[in-house]
Design a protein around this motif. Structure first.
Motif, PDB file in Angstrom:
ATOM      1  N   CYS A  87       0.836  -1.205   0.000  1.00 10.05           N
ATOM      2  CA  CYS A  87       0.000   0.000   0.000  1.00 10.05           C
ATOM      3  C   CYS A  87       0.875   1.260   0.000  1.00 10.05           C
ATOM      4  N   CYS A  91       0.213   2.805   3.960  1.00 16.53           N
ATOM      5  CA  CYS A  91       0.610   2.106   5.192  1.00 16.53           C
ATOM      6  C   CYS A  91       1.759   1.131   4.967  1.00 16.53           C
ATOM      7  N   CYS A 115      -4.304  -0.144   0.084  1.00 14.03           N
ATOM      8  CA  CYS A 115      -5.083  -1.235   0.680  1.00 14.03           C
ATOM      9  C   CYS A 115      -6.508  -0.744   0.944  1.00 14.03           C
ATOM     10  N   CYS A 121      -6.793   1.735   4.072  1.00 13.85           N
ATOM     11  CA  CYS A 121      -6.339   3.126   3.869  1.00 13.85           C
ATOM     12  C   CYS A 121      -7.248   3.865   2.892  1.00 13.85           C
ATOM     13  N   ARG A 146      -3.715   3.985  13.340  1.00 21.58           N
ATOM     14  CA  ARG A 146      -4.764   3.060  13.776  1.00 21.58           C
ATOM     15  C   ARG A 146      -4.110   1.872  14.487  1.00 21.58           C
TER      16      ARG A 146
HETATM   17 ZN   LIG Z   1      -2.808   0.797   3.522  1.00 20.92          ZN
END
Ligand SMILES: [Zn+2]
Length: 277
Positions: free
Chosen positions: A70, A73, A105, A108, A197
């Motif tokens: 991703c 992230c 992803c 996200c 997160r």
């Molecule tokens: Zn992500």
């Protein structure tokens, strides 16, 4: 987040202006150039054309560029999306533009996170006809730099920034923050994508915990053996943190751990414990 390089000499063929394949008869009736003109004329993104930006050739090339991770992230997840940096709902004319497509992803890119959020410092561009002149479609795959100068986006773009990982710092618990507290782009990116997160913090922390366990928990007969073992573990950590060559997840974090003292602190504790024995 880390920087990635995209090849603009070889734009995937499904984004070329002549291209036209797949879909229903109605859709095959037009080339990309016609589709783009239709979207611009209708002043909105047309879901009927949505197979275009996620064409398997585009997905494949983005997977290669992003090493199947991703853009935000840095994890490889089961569901990965071809994502628009500038959201297609607002910037409908950039829905099929190579420099506007990232790999992200589902988390996200999901609602509540990136989705169609796109904060900018200046005024957002709302029409493809800047200065009232017609859009130059020959540049459609390459508008990002020009738009960035006008809008000053607050969301970092891994394809437009050099050495992006330096913009972020981390703590021992995997928490991410801007390296420079005045860096509004890094701050907004963390907030919009929710890079703090729980699942991300836990996964990042585990990398440090595993390293710590491997050096502190190791039973050794003397200091020499401990030194050799620690050197080996450090080498492995460094190798996995190699921004250019490693395929691992969380490279910005791993590099930070290796270069900014966290690794050294753990090693120091390992030798401290060994002294006490
Ligand atoms: Zn992500």
């Amino acid at each position: 987040m880390i920087s990635v390089k995209k090849d603009f000499e070889n734009i995937p063929y499904p984004l070329s202006k002549e291209h036209c394949e797949n879909g229903t008869q109605e859709r095959t009736a037009t080339t990309n150039e016609d589709r783009r003109k239709t979207v611009i004329e209708n002043e909105q993104y047309d879901d009927n054309f949505n197979d275009r930006y996620k064409h398997k050739e585009i997905r494949k090339e983005l997977g290669r560029i992003y090493k199947e991770k991703c853009a935000f992230c840095e994890q490889n997840q089961e569901i990965m999306h071809v994502e628009h940096y500038r959201p297609k709902t607002k910037y409908y004319w950039l829905a099929f533009s190579w420099d506007n497509l990232l790999l992200a992803c589902a988390k996200c890119n999901g609602s509540g996170n990136k989705a169609s959020h796109f904060p900018v410092e200046n005024t957002a561009i709302v029409s493809p006809k800047i200065d009232c002149s017609d859009i130059d479609l020959s540049k459609i795959n390459n508008f990002c730099k020009e738009y960035d100068e006008l809008e000053k986006p607050l969301l970092l773009n891994p394809e437009q920034e050099e050495d992006l990982h330096f913009r972020f710092s981390f703590d021992r618990n995997g928490e991410i923050c801007p390296t420079n507290s005045n860096d509004e782009q890094a701050k907004q990116t963390i907030d919009v994508i929710k890079l703090n997160r729980d699942s991300l913090k836990i996964a990042r922390k585990k990398i440090i915990d595993d390293f710590e366990k491997s050096v502190i928990g190791k039973k050794v007969k003397d200091k020499g053996e401990l030194r050799r073992h620690v050197m080996h573990e450090m080498e492995m950590l460094r190798e996995k943190a190699d921004i250019q060559n490693s395929d691992e997840n969380f490279l910005a974090f791993r590099t930070y751990v290796v270069n900014e003292g966290i690794m050294k602190q753990i090693i120091k504790s390992a030798f401290g414990q060994s002294n006490q024995k």
